[in-house]
Design a protein around this motif. Structure first.
Motif, PDB file in Angstrom:
ATOM      1  N   PHE A 108      33.351  31.649  37.380  1.00 19.17           N
ATOM      2  CA  PHE A 108      32.771  32.636  36.470  1.00 19.17           C
ATOM      3  C   PHE A 108      32.201  33.821  37.255  1.00 19.17           C
ATOM      4  N   ALA A 109      31.443  33.548  38.310  1.00 17.67           N
ATOM      5  CA  ALA A 109      30.861  34.624  39.116  1.00 17.67           C
ATOM      6  C   ALA A 109      31.950  35.490  39.731  1.00 17.67           C
ATOM      7  N   ALA A 110      33.012  34.859  40.242  1.00 10.90           N
ATOM      8  CA  ALA A 110      34.105  35.626  40.840  1.00 10.90           C
ATOM      9  C   ALA A 110      34.810  36.482  39.799  1.00 10.90           C
ATOM     10  N   ALA A 111      34.930  35.960  38.577  1.00  9.58           N
ATOM     11  CA  ALA A 111      35.589  36.723  37.513  1.00  9.58           C
ATOM     12  C   ALA A 111      34.749  37.913  37.068  1.00  9.58           C
ATOM     13  N   CYS A 112      33.438  37.856  37.295  1.00 11.26           N
ATOM     14  CA  CYS A 112      32.569  39.006  37.004  1.00 11.26           C
ATOM     15  C   CYS A 112      32.617  40.022  38.143  1.00 11.26           C
TER      16      CYS A 112
ATOM     17  N   GLN B 164      35.352  34.411  28.966  1.00  7.94           N
ATOM     18  CA  GLN B 164      33.899  34.475  28.785  1.00  7.94           C
ATOM     19  C   GLN B 164      33.270  35.466  29.761  1.00  7.94           C
ATOM     20  N   ALA B 165      33.788  35.510  30.986  1.00  4.63           N
ATOM     21  CA  ALA B 165      33.283  36.480  31.955  1.00  4.63           C
ATOM     22  C   ALA B 165      33.591  37.898  31.499  1.00  4.63           C
ATOM     23  N   ALA B 166      34.813  38.115  30.991  1.00  4.07           N
ATOM     24  CA  ALA B 166      35.191  39.446  30.505  1.00  4.07           C
ATOM     25  C   ALA B 166      34.319  39.872  29.329  1.00  4.07           C
ATOM     26  N   ASP B 167      34.018  38.928  28.431  1.00  9.10           N
ATOM     27  CA  ASP B 167      33.166  39.246  27.280  1.00  9.10           C
ATOM     28  C   ASP B 167      31.765  39.657  27.735  1.00  9.10           C
TER      29      ASP B 167
ATOM     30  N   ARG C 289      39.712  34.386  44.937  1.00  5.50           N
ATOM     31  CA  ARG C 289      39.999  35.083  43.682  1.00  5.50           C
ATOM     32  C   ARG C 289      41.491  35.413  43.583  1.00  5.50           C
ATOM     33  N   PHE C 290      42.085  35.745  44.712  1.00  5.82           N
ATOM     34  CA  PHE C 290      43.515  36.045  44.736  1.00  5.82           C
ATOM     35  C   PHE C 290      44.322  34.837  44.271  1.00  5.82           C
TER      36      PHE C 290
ATOM     37  N   LEU D 212      24.881  35.521  39.235  1.00  5.79           N
ATOM     38  CA  LEU D 212      25.923  35.324  38.228  1.00  5.79           C
ATOM     39  C   LEU D 212      26.231  33.844  38.028  1.00  5.79           C
ATOM     40  N   GLN D 213      26.147  33.063  39.093  1.00  6.09           N
ATOM     41  CA  GLN D 213      26.359  31.619  38.944  1.00  6.09           C
ATOM     42  C   GLN D 213      25.248  30.995  38.107  1.00  6.09           C
ATOM     43  N   ALA D 214      24.009  31.446  38.311  1.00 13.08           N
ATOM     44  CA  ALA D 214      22.902  30.939  37.506  1.00 13.08           C
ATOM     45  C   ALA D 214      23.096  31.316  36.035  1.00 13.08           C
ATOM     46  N   LEU D 215      23.546  32.548  35.784  1.00 11.71           N
ATOM     47  CA  LEU D 215      23.809  32.981  34.414  1.00 11.71           C
ATOM     48  C   LEU D 215      24.975  32.204  33.803  1.00 11.71           C
TER      49      LEU D 215
END
Length: 491
Positions: free
Chosen positions: A271-275, A172-175, A314-315, A242-245
Motif C-alpha cells: 500500500f505504501a509503495a502504491a502511494c 485503495q491506494a489510488a482512492d 515496485r517494478f 503510509l504503512q501506519a495509515l
C-alpha cells in the motif's frame, strides 16, 4: 406464531444463530417463569429428556418446537434468538464451554469441568482466565523462526500466483491519493501529513520510540508516532507513515497469528509503495521507457523519489501485469544469504526442503554477489548469467545499512532488449545447485586444508532465540504502553 417456510421438521440449527446460546436463553426464561423442565415439556409436548438436551445444545430444535416454547414462555421467538447472552452467568457458562471445546484444550487433554448451579461465578471467571492464558501462551510459543519461515513460504507462493500485483490494495491506494491534491514528482512529507489528516490522524515525531517498534498508532487520540527525521530527506518516514495509515485503510485487526501478522506487513508495504509510486503515473512512465528500449531502475527510482529497493520491488508489482515482462527480485547479504526474493521468470532460487528461500545462499557467480567486487559500487552493476534454466540479465545496486547488501532486478535474456545496460559484456556461468559450481573448493585445495583448518563459526543470537512475544510479534507491549502513557498529556 412463526410458520416454517420449508417444513414442520426443519431444525433451528440451520438458522444463523448459536445453538448453545439459544439453549441458555430458553433456560433463562423458563427459570424466570418458575417452570421446571417437566412442566415446560408437558406444555409444548416434548419429553423432559429431549427438552434438557435442547437447553444444553445437544439436540437441534425445530422451528415449530421453538415457536411452541416461545408461546409457553410468553416471549417472542426473536427474544430467544437474540445474539447476546441473557445474563452474565449465561455469558460465563457459554465462554467456558467454548474454551473447553476448543482444539487446544483437547490437544492438552484437559478434562472439561461440568458447569452446575453450585459453581460460583468467580470460579467460572478463574477457569476462563486459565484457558485464555493457555491459549495466549500457545499462540506465543508458535511465534518462532520456524513459524515465520513456513508462513513466508506460503505468502511468497501466493504473491507469485498474482504476479506480485494486489489489485484491491492498488485501488485503495489510488482512492486515498485522490483525496489530497498534489503535483507531479515525488510525494512530499506535507502530502503524507495531509493524507493522515484526511483519515483523522496527525503525525508526531518522537525520539523515544521503543526499540522494537517502527511506529506507534494511538487510535483513540488519532496520533501516529514516527521516529525523528534524522537523515537528509527522510524518505523512509513517508513510507512508515503510509504503512501506519494502511492499517486503517485496509481495516486490519489485531493479527490472529504470525502468518496474519506477516500478511498484514506485506499488505501495508504494498500500500505504501502504491502511494509513493502511484500506478497511474508509474505505468505510463515505464511504458514510455520500454518503447524507447531504455528502462532504467535508477530513472524510475529518482523520478518518484524512493529508495532503490522500493523502486525495484515496485517494478516487480507492475512489470508483468502492465509491461508483459517476467522478472525476479532479490535482496541479498554480502554473504549471499537471501533476505527477500520474488520470481515469476523461471529462475531457480536455492530453497530448503520446504521451498523456503530466506537464508539460502545464492551462487557466487550470480550478479547479486559479483556486484560486491565491482570497483564502481556507486553505479548499477549489469551482468548476464548462464544458469541451468536459461540466461538472465540483471541490474544490481549495492548498499550498506547495518551490513552490506545488494538489490537485484533481473529478466530472462529475451527481455533484456528493453533495458538500459543490456550492452554489458559482463557474463558469468552458474551450474548451481551442482556443488562443484561454487560451493566446494578444487580437489587439491580441499585436500591441502581439510585436516588443518579449524575455523570458529560466527553464530548470530537470532538463529537460536525465539522471536519476541506480545500481541504483535516482535513488539514489547510494556514498552509500547509506557511510551503512550508518557505522550498522553502532550497529545
Amino acid at each position: 406464531m412463526v410458520k416454517d417456510p420449508d417444513s414442520a421438521t426443519t431444525p433451528v440449527a440451520r438458522a444463523p444463530f448459536d445453538a448453545a446460546l439459544l439453549g441458555r436463553r430458553i433456560r433463562h426464561h423458563r427459570l424466570e417463569k418458575g417452570l421446571t423442565l417437566r412442566r415446560l415439556g408437558e406444555i409444548v409436548g416434548v419429553p423432559t429428556s429431549q427438552l434438557s438436551m435442547m437447553e444444553n445444545a445437544k439436540r437441534p430444535i425445530r422451528v415449530t418446537t421453538l415457536a411452541r416454547i416461545a408461546e409457553a414462555l410468553a416471549v417472542e421467538v426473536e427474544t430467544l434468538t437474540r445474539p447476546e447472552p441473557p445474563s452474565e452467568r449465561a455469558r460465563l457458562e457459554l465462554e467456558l464451554g467454548r474454551l473447553q471445546a476448543a482444539p487446544l484444550a483437547r490437544s492438552l487433554s484437559i478434562p472439561p469441568v461440568e458447569v452446575r448451579r453450585g459453581l460460583s461465578d468467580e470460579t467460572l471467571r478463574t477457569l476462563i482466565a486459565l484457558h485464555a492464558s493457555l491459549a495466549q501462551r500457545d499462540a506465543e510459543s508458535k511465534v518462532t523462526p520456524e513459524a515465520a519461515r513456513r508462513a513466508m513460504i506460503a505468502l511468497r507462493q501466493e504473491g507469485q500466483k498474482v504476479d506480485n500485483y494486489y489489485e484491491r490494495i492498488e485501488d485503495q491506494a489510488a482512492d486515498l491519493m485522490e483525496t489530497v491534491p498534489h503535483g507531479a514528482g515525488p510525494i512530499t512529507h506535507h502530502t503524507v501529513a495531509r493524507l493522515a489528516e484526511h483519515l483523522g490522524f496527525r503525525l508526531v515525531h518522537a525520539d523515544d520510540l521503543p526499540s522494537s517498534t517502527r511506529s506507534i498508532t494511538d487510535v483513540e487520540h488519532g496520533v501516529i508516532f514516527l521516529p525523528p527525521a534524522t537523515t537528509p530527506g527522510g524518505h523512509g518516514l513517508r513510507s512508515l507513515a503510509l504503512q501506519a495509515l494502511a492499517h486503517q485503510v485496509l481495516e486490519h485487526d489485531e493479527p490472529r497469528d504470525y502468518a496474519d501478522f506477516l500478511r498484514q506487513r506485506i499488505e501495508i508495504t504494498a500500500f505504501a509503495a502504491a502511494c509513493l509510486v502511484p500506478r497511474d503515473a508509474a505505468v505510463p512512465f515505464l511504458r514510455a521507457a520500454k518503447a524507447d528500449r531504455d528502462i532504467a531502475l535508477e530513472d524510475f527510482r529518482d523520478t518518484f523519489g524512493v529508495t532503490h529497493e522500493t523502486a525495484a520491488h515496485r517494478f516487480t508489482a507492475l512489470a508483468t501485469r502492465f509491461l508483459d515482462l517476467p522478472v525476479h527480485f532479490l535482496r541479498v547479504r554480502r554473504s549471499g544469504a537471501i533476505v527477500k526474493g520474488y520470481e515469476n521468470d523461471g529462475i531457480h532460487f536455492p530453497t530448503d526442503a520446504d521451498g523456503g528461500i530466506i537464508g539460502q545462499v545464492v551462487c557466487a557467480n550470480w550478479a547479486a554477489r559479483t556486484a560486491f567486487n565491482n570497483s564502481a559500487r556507486a553505479r548499477e552493476h549489469f551482468q548476464y548469467t548462464d544458469t541451468p534454466t536459461g540466461t538472465y540479465w540483471c541490474s544490481v545496486q549495492t548498499g550498506t545499512a547495518d551490513a552490506e547488501f545488494s538489490i537485484t532486478l533481473g529478466v530472462p535474456f529475451a527481455h533484456s532488449q528493453w533495458f538500459r545496460g543490456r550492452e554489458t559484456t559482463e557474463r558469468q556461468s552458474s551450474s548451481c545447485p551442482d556443488p562443484s559450481c561454487c560451493r566446494r573448493p578444487t580437489p587439491d585445495v580441499e585436500q591441502r586444508w581439510r585436516d588443518s583448518a579449524r575455523p570458529s563459526a560466527k553464530l548470530g543470537e537470532h538463529v537460536l532465540a525465539p522471536l519476541p512475544t506480545g500481541r504483535y510479534p516482535g513488539v514489547d507491549d510494556g514498552q509500547v504502553y509506557a511510551f503512550l502513557e508518557r505522550h498522553l498529556e502532550r497529545t
